[in-house]
Design an enzyme around this catalytic site. Structure first.
Site, PDB file in Angstrom:
ATOM      1  N   GLY A 154      46.263  -5.956 -39.610  1.00  0.00           N
ATOM      2  CA  GLY A 154      45.841  -7.479 -39.199  1.00  0.00           C
ATOM      3  C   GLY A 154      44.314  -6.959 -39.597  1.00  0.00           C
ATOM      4  O   GLY A 154      43.974  -6.856 -40.567  1.00  0.00           O
ATOM      5  N   CYS A 155      43.967  -8.632 -39.170  1.00  0.00           N
ATOM      6  CA  CYS A 155      42.408  -9.108 -39.454  1.00  0.00           C
ATOM      7  C   CYS A 155      41.798  -6.714 -39.383  1.00  0.00           C
ATOM      8  O   CYS A 155      41.796  -6.883 -38.097  1.00  0.00           O
ATOM      9  CB  CYS A 155      41.531  -9.521 -38.265  1.00  0.00           C
ATOM     10  SG  CYS A 155      39.992  -9.783 -38.594  1.00  0.00           S
ATOM     11  N   PHE A 156      40.923  -6.894 -39.968  1.00  0.00           N
ATOM     12  CA  PHE A 156      40.071  -5.216 -40.004  1.00  0.00           C
ATOM     13  C   PHE A 156      38.763  -5.451 -38.934  1.00  0.00           C
ATOM     14  O   PHE A 156      38.455  -4.657 -38.936  1.00  0.00           O
ATOM     15  CB  PHE A 156      39.573  -4.693 -41.318  1.00  0.00           C
ATOM     16  CG  PHE A 156      39.394  -5.410 -41.993  1.00  0.00           C
ATOM     17  CD1 PHE A 156      38.081  -6.297 -41.979  1.00  0.00           C
ATOM     18  CD2 PHE A 156      39.182  -5.065 -43.900  1.00  0.00           C
ATOM     19  CE1 PHE A 156      37.654  -6.926 -43.009  1.00  0.00           C
ATOM     20  CE2 PHE A 156      38.568  -5.572 -44.428  1.00  0.00           C
ATOM     21  CZ  PHE A 156      37.327  -6.401 -44.215  1.00  0.00           C
ATOM     22  N   TRP A 157      38.495  -6.595 -38.412  1.00  0.00           N
ATOM     23  CA  TRP A 157      36.864  -6.564 -37.752  1.00  0.00           C
ATOM     24  C   TRP A 157      37.659  -6.411 -36.140  1.00  0.00           C
ATOM     25  O   TRP A 157      36.990  -5.696 -35.534  1.00  0.00           O
ATOM     26  CB  TRP A 157      37.208  -8.525 -37.396  1.00  0.00           C
ATOM     27  CG  TRP A 157      36.203  -8.961 -38.560  1.00  0.00           C
ATOM     28  CD1 TRP A 157      35.640  -7.954 -40.244  1.00  0.00           C
ATOM     29  CD2 TRP A 157      36.218  -9.886 -38.734  1.00  0.00           C
ATOM     30  NE1 TRP A 157      35.231  -9.082 -41.125  1.00  0.00           N
ATOM     31  CE2 TRP A 157      35.531 -10.461 -40.766  1.00  0.00           C
ATOM     32  CE3 TRP A 157      36.573 -11.232 -38.301  1.00  0.00           C
ATOM     33  CZ2 TRP A 157      35.042 -11.398 -40.852  1.00  0.00           C
ATOM     34  CZ3 TRP A 157      35.689 -12.648 -39.041  1.00  0.00           C
ATOM     35  CH2 TRP A 157      35.489 -12.519 -40.321  1.00  0.00           C
TER      36      TRP A 157
END
Length: 183
Positions: free
Chosen positions: A12-15
């Site tokens: 998913g979102c790497f953040w």
């Protein structure tokens, strides 16, 4: 540190993935980036179109004498739902796919075993869609993506999605004694 290794995967979102891994004992660095596509030096904007074939990934450099591959995989499967095809929550697209990139056959076998262990854990119901792909190239994301959550915790996506995931992560892995002191 004679036993330094790397692993690259997307969940998913790497953040939030990057933020969580950087809190773990034994993790030297977690760097947001892109892998699995066909364009050299992709930009965030290009990856977001879904046309480059890249996934948002995190490349983790770790000391295997402190944290094991299997422990990293447990964290990976804790942080995302491996049964959602090309999405995580409201983040939709192939760039958000569940993927483990391996460097050689030994690492591929270890990844297969980690997927099976996660399935047996019963944490996620449904069919796993986690890809196993050979790591051809890792491209570090733009500088502003590195440590994004730490720099922007009140940004709407961070406060609504990343922050709650990090709190859940800190509670679970903190109780296991796996977090760095400053986490």
């Amino acid at each position: 540190m004679d036993n330094v290794k790397q692993i690259t995967f997307g969940g998913g979102c790497f953040w939030c993935v990057e933020s969580c891994f950087n809190m773990l004992n034994g993790v030297i660095s977690a760097v947001s980036g892109y892998s699995g596509g066909h364009k050299n030096h992709p930009t965030y904007e290009e990856v977001c179109t879904g046309e480059t074939g890249h996934a948002e990934v995190v490349q983790i450099t770790y000391d295997a004498d402190i944290i094991s591959y299997e422990q990293l995989m447990d964290v990976f499967f804790f942080l995302h739902d491996p049964t959602q095809l090309n999405r995580q929550g409201n983040d939709i697209g192939t760039q958000y796919r569940s993927v483990i990139f391996y460097k050689d056959e030994e690492e591929k076998t270890r990844a297969e075993l980690a997927v099976e262990a996660s399935k047996k854990s019963g944490r996620w119901e449904g069919t796993y869609v986690t890809e196993l792909s050979e790591l051809e190239k890792f491209w570090a994301a733009e500088k502003y993506h590195q440590g994004y959550y730490n720099e922007n915790p009140s940004q709407p996506y961070c406060s609504a999605v990343v922050g709650p995931k990090i709190q859940k992560f800190k509670k679970y892995f903190g109780e296991l004694g796996m977090l760095k002191n400053e986490a």
